[in-house]
Structure formats: structure tokens, C-alpha cells
Design an enzyme around this catalytic site. Structure first.
Site, PDB file in Angstrom:
ATOM      1  N   ASP A 406      -9.344 -12.400 -10.234  1.00  0.00           N
ATOM      2  CA  ASP A 406      -8.776 -11.465  -9.258  1.00  0.00           C
ATOM      3  C   ASP A 406      -8.226 -10.259 -10.026  1.00  0.00           C
ATOM      4  OD1 ASP A 406      -7.778 -10.466  -6.847  1.00  0.00           O
ATOM      5  OD2 ASP A 406      -5.924 -11.640  -6.977  1.00  0.00           O
ATOM      6  N   GLU A 409     -10.237  -5.029 -11.179  1.00  0.00           N
ATOM      7  CA  GLU A 409     -10.794  -3.665 -11.004  1.00  0.00           C
ATOM      8  C   GLU A 409     -10.571  -2.813 -12.246  1.00  0.00           C
ATOM      9  OE1 GLU A 409      -8.800  -5.230  -8.794  1.00  0.00           O
ATOM     10  OE2 GLU A 409     -10.449  -5.895  -7.536  1.00  0.00           O
ATOM     11  N   ASP A 483      -9.240  -8.573   0.365  1.00  0.00           N
ATOM     12  CA  ASP A 483      -8.144  -8.768   1.320  1.00  0.00           C
ATOM     13  C   ASP A 483      -8.439  -8.265   2.721  1.00  0.00           C
ATOM     14  OD1 ASP A 483      -6.877  -9.890  -0.798  1.00  0.00           O
ATOM     15  OD2 ASP A 483      -5.618  -8.159  -1.242  1.00  0.00           O
TER      16      ASP A 483
END
Ligand code: MIG
Length: 779
Positions: A406, A409, A483
Site C-alpha cells: 500500500d 505511489e 479507496d
């Protein structure tokens, strides 16, 4: 901040951003041929053209110097080939049997055609060019019948004509709206479908890129903030061909372990060992199949990766072993940020061995994430990837076989949401800025993780789930769509989003079932689980502070329905696994838009609320509250509702009634699917298999491929699998089912497969391998 005010629509904004300084490439000055590289030197840039196969060409334009022929972080190195070249007064033409590229000399313009002289890409008034600040851009003609797909993970509808997209991996917790862009993944690739024929373009540039099929009439463009204009052209002509070609360059998904295709239960977070055990027990008491439980960030000691919190999880190894006994695996989250803590071994190693991202001046970049001030491993460096991979021994030694990446990025808690673009990356010896490599940070973290796990698991298949990625991410990880929220709109949006990811080479995808943020409710979770049972990746996940949404949370009636659909997922496992095998071999999606199977049928081009699994199953879910009837478009053929047996004629729309217990699933008549028995998890082998054949009276011939193997090791690569090529022939007299090929040495845990034929007329007879006995013998 200003973006949230009316300043965002300030009239002079484009000029301020320097977008108005386009410089055309100009006229051809001279050209050169160096073996298999065709070079065209123009007034304002040099273009190289190379061919890799008859169907795949690469065009590279560099505004300043001779193009760099190196590859990005993702393309697979391939040998270019020589092709035919012709010159006329005004043009150069390069030709293979499948592609023709014609270059106009004055001004330099490019035109790509297929073997039937159909124009795939065309530059007219404007073509390639560059900007003052190092931007590279090209404009192409947009035909009236062009439809655009792919672009990785984007919100909105299936067809991307009339849209404009940005690629810059971004952590977006704000609600995903149709206009919310960019999101977590950057896949600078698209497929164009025009009158039944498709071609593709992969713009292999890791800077921030933009695709615009909106602003200018009859023209689309793609651009990058820096680097070269480097793109591949895929000739198609079928949508499936385009994907095979694209994944030949960017790679295909390795076959996942079967357990990764099961039902996954997650929550941010199941906070203690006790809670996890109770959760697992509840699944077993209620007899609901489940393969995986996730550990979100609470399991760590102060959010330090590669640690467990001693109070919350005193005996992780024991927990993992005990759960495994009931067939459940644990997948923990691993973020890239490493806590700045001089007493923490991972941080110490990172500093001592120079493994973190640094500024040119030599100081380590620090950003705030969950652990507070953190440093970020430089995954562009092989030494760092090895180190990171090896650290996963901490998990694999405890029996863990899957990891969840997670925040890669990378997400950072600051105004820009990410790392300072001035930070340098080592990039395996040719340093570049974060501005240049931002979009591959997540991909390379995935590579490090997947390869580390694979090495440690001694022949077992690892599972990796990632949020961020770039083209080629399918080689390492499954992708969930981040999300979302417990909105019906987000259930609706998840279909085109996953279909476009599939069209972008990422077959293993799915959204958070039930929705991550906001609160789910009984009806929404029921309908969403029905869809989840057929999306390639099937995980229920929800955020801290929201209602818990495990299958039983909204009462018994809905709990039973949800359970029924989780069971259905396991019944369909042999079918899904066979489609996954095809995806791993050819790069095709598991979850497909209808046009992939019916490219001649224009009615399918913009259908966002139905999808196909493989080539013969169509799913048309109900995705709004209180709705029990919906329109379903069925392409040509005859179709059977899998649950009710109702018959429908294709080539038109039907109003289909579907109460809350009913997911409309249609199987095309004349075809088949394979079903197995429901098991508590994929740790239990399915031994009871049934081939369901849907009889037709038309003279139909269908080739069905069933694939199976041990589901957990790589021994299938050495021939240990079982593949049955089954021919199904339907006609007035009956149905003949013949195994025309049985290959592979895998010893299946079943000796025969039952055959059930549905929708037979009295006059129709069935033969199986010429016999009346309805079973397939497995060798
Ligand atoms: O919200 O780790 O998308 O799935 O549960 C910020 C906590 C961090 C974002 C992920 C979400 C995960 C959550 N993470």
C-alpha cells in the site's frame, strides 16, 4: 489550494502552465538506416522507427538528440528486425505484412496502416512536437467511429472517447468521482476500436503523461512532461490480438496460487490476535468459505515494517500456523516508508548501506507517513530491491505467502501527496529524478517484493497485492482499485474500471467489496458480493471508523445470501482458474467487456454495466437499491440464465427480473463451464467436478479448454498440469462431447468429471466420447 477555488478556471491558466509553446518537429532533413533502426532527422527532433514483429513497431522521437534506444523500467527487451523500406519523392515507407508506416517528408508526418490499408494512426495538420520545458507531444486524427479503452485505472464509463487523462500515481482518499484523476496506477496505454477492428498504443514514458481525447475536435493527443516521445503501435486487428501484442512487450501475469482466487476478508484493521482468531472462528462456525485474512497497519510495532506489535500480536507465528490449520492464510500490509529511528534495524541498514532515496546533494529524503518521519527505499536500484526482498524472510519464516503493498505511489502526507520530485534515484547506474521515475516507484517495489518472496517460498507461488503500479505491473501483482466508498455509484463504477484495467494487461483486479470508506448496508453488501464473486480479485475491505461489513454483519437473511454467493465463487473456481490460465498465457483479461468477444457488434462498445467472464459467460448485476428488474443486452446467440435456466434470445435487450437472491448470469448455449464442489478454502482440493454443457439446437461447435494443476507450485511449468481440450458439437439430433486432447502429467485428485447437459429437447441425444455414459475419464 488554489485548485479548490475559482482560480482553477482562471482564463490565463494554460499559458501559465506553459502549454502554449508547441514546436512542430518540422521538415525531414536527412535519414539514416543502421541495420534495423530507421532514423529520420528533422528540423526539430529525430525519430527512430523499429519493428519487433510484423505487428509491433516502436516510434521514438527525441527533440534534442539522437533517440536513446534504451528501454523503460517495464518493456521486455526484444530483438528488432529489418523491414522493407521504399522512398518516393515525398515519402518514406516501412512495411511488414501487417503494418505499414508512411513518413511524409515536408512536413514530417506519420501514417500507420494495417495490411488492408486501413489507417490506424494518422498525423495531418499537426504531428509530433515538443515544448520549451522539455515536454514531448503528438497529435493524431480521431475518426468518427473511434472508441478508446484501457488507460489503466480510471473512473468513469467504459469508452474513453471524450475524456482526458493524466498519469501520475496518486493516493486519492477523496471520493473517486467520474472526474477524479489521476488515481494510483499509471498505465499509459490504450486500445482503439473502430468498426470491429482494434489497434493499440503504449506510450512508454514514466514522467507525468496526459492523454486527451476531448479538447480538440477530431484530434487526440498524448504528451509527457519530459523524456522522449517513445511509443509502441500494436496492429491488432482483433481486440484480443492487441492485448497479446501489448503483453508481449510488457509481460503477462504469472499464474496465481489458487488460494489467491478465493474469498478474502480484510478490515482497516483487525487490530489484535484475539480479534483475528475470533474472525476466523466465525467463518468456520458459520461454514463460510474464506482463504485469506488481511492484517492492516495495526499489526506493526509503531508502523515499522517487518515488525509485529508485541502487545497486539504476541505470537504471530502461532497465529499464522493455527489459522493455516483451518485453511486460512494471513496477508500483512507492507508500506514503503521506513521509520526514522536509529534503534530500528531496517532504518539502520538503510542508512548504513545507502539504500534510501536521496537528494543530489547527498541528504536523505524524509517524508511523513504512518510511522511519522520516514525514509524511502530506492527501488530503482537493484541492490535495494534485493535487500528489500530478502527482508521478507521475516514474514515467510512465519509461514506467510502473500504480501499487500500500500502507499507505494509513494504516498506522503504533504501538499503534493508524494515525494519531492527533485529527489534522485540511482536507477541501476543511470541516475534520474523522482520527476522522471515517480510512476514506476510502485512497480519496482512490487518487483522487489515478488522476486524476494518467490526466492524464499521454495517453489510455492507468491501472492502480491499492490495499489500503485505502471504498465507491466501484472508481472508481479494483483491490483485493487484503492479507496472507494460504500456507494452504489462506486459499485457501478467498479465494472468499467476493472474492465479497463483488464484491457490494460492487468487481469487480476477487483475493488474493495462493500466499499472501503463510508458505511455499507445489507442490500449494498449483498449486491456487491454477488458481483465480487465474479470479479477476478474478491476481497471485502472496509475503513477504520466505518461499520464492520463481514458477511454476517447485516442480519441473517442477507448473511445467508452473501454466504451463498461466496460459495458460488468456489463452485466456479475450476472455471475461473481455466480463464486465469488463459490470461497468464495470452495476456487476455478474465473479466472482459462484451466487445472483446463480439467486436462486430457496435451495441457492445459502450456497455459499462455488464461484463463477460471468459468467452461464454455474461454477468449483468443489479447495482441500485430497491431495483429488481434491469435491462440486459445479450449479443448474438442463445443464452441461458445460469440460476433459473430461463432461455433468452441474443441480439437484443431483455428486461430481466432479479430479486435480491439473484445475480443474472448468462451462459451462451452451445458452450460449457466447469464447476467444482464448495470447499472451506482452496487448501482443500476440489475432487467433485462437473462439466455443465448448455445444449443448443443450432449446428454449433465450441472448443472448451479446461485447465488444472496443483494450484500452489510452479511445477506446471515443467508439465505437471492437466489440460482437457473438449469439443462440444450441438445440433438437431443432440450433443456430442469429445475430449480431443488430454495433456500434462499432473495427477488430478479426481478420476472422472461428471457431465450434465442443460436444456436438452426430448429428441436430442447426448454422447460423451461416443458413449452414452456421461462422464469424462481423467488419465
Ligand atoms: O488510508 O493502511 O488504500 O486499503 O486500509 C490510508 C490503511 C492507508 C490506504 C489503503 C487502504 C488501507 C489504508 N491505507
Amino acid at each position: 489550494m488554489l485548485e479548490d477555488t475559482s482560480f482553477a478556471i482562471h482564463p490565463g491558466k494554460d499559458a501559465q502552465e506553459g502549454r502554449n509553446n508547441f514546436k512542430d518537429i518540422g521538415n525531414l532533413v536527412t535519414n539514416e538506416v543502421q541495420e534495423d533502426i530507421y532514423q529520420f532527422i528533422c528540423e526539430n527532433g529525430t525519430v527512430n522507427v523499429v519493428f519487433y514483429t510484423e505487428e509491433i513497431a516502436r516510434v521514438i522521437m527525441n527533440p534534442d538528440m539522437k533517440p536513446d534506444m534504451g528501454l523503460s523500467k517495464t518493456a521486455i527487451n526484444r530483438q528488432p528486425m529489418q523491414v522493407e523500406m521504399e522512398e518516393s519523392e515525398s515519402t518514406f515507407t516501412l512495411r511488414t505484412n501487417k503494418l505499414t508506416i508512411e513518413m511524409n517528408k515536408q512536413p514530417f508526418r506519420l501514417k500507420v496502416m494495417d495490411s488492408d490499408k486501413r489507417i490506424l494512426l494518422n498525423e495531418k495538420e499537426i504531428g509530433m512536437g515538443s515544448g520549451n520545458a522539455g515536454e514531448v507531444i503528438c497529435y493524431k486524427t480521431m475518426e468518427a467511429d473511434d472508441h478508446f479503452y484501457g488507460f489503466g485505472e480510471k473512473s468513469g464509463f467504459l469508452d474513453k472517447r471524450g475524456e482526458k487523462y493524466e498519469m501520475w500515481n496518486t493516493d486519492v482518499f477523496a471520493p473517486h468521482n467520474p472526474e477524479t484523476d489521476p488515481l494510483y496506477e499509471s498505465i499509459p496505454y490504450f486500445m482503439t476500436l473502430r468498426n470491429g477492428r482494434a489497434h493499440g498504443v503504449f506510450f512508454d514514458n514514466t514522467y507525468r503523461t496526459f492523454f486527451d481525447m476531448k479538447t480538440i475536435d477530431e484530434v487526440y493527443s498524448f504528451m509527457a512532461e519530459g523524456g522522449q516521445l517513445d511509443y509502441y503501435i500494436f496492429a491488432g486487428p482483433a481486440p484480443k490480438d492487441v492485448l497479446e501484442q501489448y503483453t508481449w512487450i510488457t509481460g503477462r501475469m504469472p499464474l496465481p496460487p489458487k488460494w489467491a482466487l478465493g474469498y478474502h476478508q480484510s478490515r482497516y484493521s483487525y487490530e489484535t490476535e484475539q480479534e483475528v482468531r475470533e474472525l476466523a472462528d466465525t467463518f468456520r462456525e458459520k461454514d463460510i468459505p474464506v482463504d485469506v485474512i488481511y492484517l492492516d497497519i495495526h499489526y506493526m510495532n509503531g508502523y515499522r515494517v517487518f515488525t509485529f506489535d508485541k502487545d497486539r500480536f504476541p505470537e504471530p507465528k502461532k497465529l499464522i500456523e493455527d489459522l493455516r490449520e483451518s485453511g486460512i492464510r494471513i496477508v500483512p500490509i507492507v508500506d514503503p516508508g521506513v521509520k526514522k529511528d536509529p534503534e530500528y534495524a531496517i532504518y539502520q541498514q538503510g542508512i548504513t548501506d545507502d539504500l534510501f532515496c536521496k537528494y543530489l546533494e547527498g541528504n536523505v529524503y524524509f517524508g511523513d507517513v504512518w510511522p511519522g518521519v520516514s525514509a524511502f527505499p530506492d527501488f530503482t536500484d537493484e541492490k535495494v530491491r534485493d535487500w528489500w526482498g530478502q527482508n521478507h524472510k521475516f514474514y515467510t519464516d512465519m509461514g506467510i505467502e502473500g504480501i499487500w503493498n500500500d502507499m507505494n505511489e509513494p504516498a506522503v502526507f504533504n501538499e503534493t501527496k508524494t515525494m519531492d520530485t527533485e529527489v534522485m534515484h540511482k536507477n541501476d547506474g543511470s541516475p534520474e529524478t523522482h520527476r522522471a521515475l515517480h510512476n514506476v516507484y510502485g512497480l519496482l517495489m512490487g518487483k522487489a517484493t515478488y522476486e524476494g518472496l518467490k526466492e524464499q517460498l521454495n517453489g510455492k507461488r507468491p501472492f502480491l497485492l499492490t495499489r500503485a503500479g505502471y504498465a507491466g505491473v501484472q508481472r508481479y501483482a494483483a491490483v485493487w482499485t484503492g479507496d472507494n466508498r460504500s456507494f452504489w455509484e462506486h459499485l457501478q463504477m467498479s465494472l468499467p474500471m476493472c474492465m479497463n484495467l483488464g484491457l490494460s494487461g492487468v487481469a487480476f483486479t477487483g475493488p474493495d467489496v462493500g466499499g472501503f470508506a463510508h458505511d455499507a448496508n445489507a442490500e449494498l453488501l449483498t449486491r456487491w458480493t454477488q458481483v465480487g464473486a465474479f470479479t477476478p480479485y474478491f476481497r471485502n475491505h472496509s475503513a477504520i471508523g466505518t461499520l464492520y461489513q463481514e458477511p454476517w454483519r447485516f442480519g441473517e437473511t442477507h448473511g445467508e445470501l452473501i454466504k451463498k454467493y461466496i460459495e458460488l465463487r468456489y463452485k466456479w473456481m475450476p472455471q475461473l482458474y481455466s480463464v486465469f490460465r488463459e490470461a497468464s498465457e495470452k495476456g487476455l483479461p478474465v473479466m472482459r467487456p462484451l466487445f472483446m468477444e463480439f467486436p462486430e457488434d457496435e451495441k457492445t462498445y459502450r456497455i459499462s454495466d455488464q461484463f463477460m467472464i471468459g468467452n461464454n459467460v455474461l454477468v449483468a448485476p443489479v447495482m441500485a437499491p430497491g431495483v429488481t428488474d434491469r435491462a440486459v443486452y445479450l449479443p448474438e446467440g442463445e443464452w441461458t440464465d445460469y440460476l433459473t435456466g430461463d432461455q433468452y434470445e441474443g441480439g437484443k435487450a431483455h428486461l430481466v427480473h432479479a430479486e435480491l437472491d439473484h445475480l443474472p448470469i448468462f451462459v451462451r448455449k452451445g458452450t460449457a463451464i466447469m464447476e467444482g464442489n464448495v470447499v472451506p478454502s482452496m487448501d482443500t482440493k476440489q475432487t467433485d467436478l462437473t462439466l455443465h454443457v448448455y445444449a443448443s439446437r443450432k449446428n454449433d461447435r465450441y472448443q472448451y479448454t479446461f485447465y488444472d494443476d496443483d494450484g500452489e507450485t510452479f511445477s506446471y511449468e515443467n508439465g505437471s498440469y492437466k489440460q482437457l481440450d473438449i469439443e462440444i458439437q450441438c445440433g438437431q439430433e443432440g450433443v456430442n462431447i469429445d475430449v480431443i486432447n488430454q495433456t500434462g502429467s499432473y495427477k488430478a485428485p479426481y478420476e472422472q468429471i461428471k457431465v450434465e447437459v442443460h436444456g436438452l429437447e426430448d429428441t436430442q441425444q447426448v454422447t460423451v466420447n461416443g458413449q452414452k455414459d456421461h462422464a469424462l475419464k481423467i488419465k
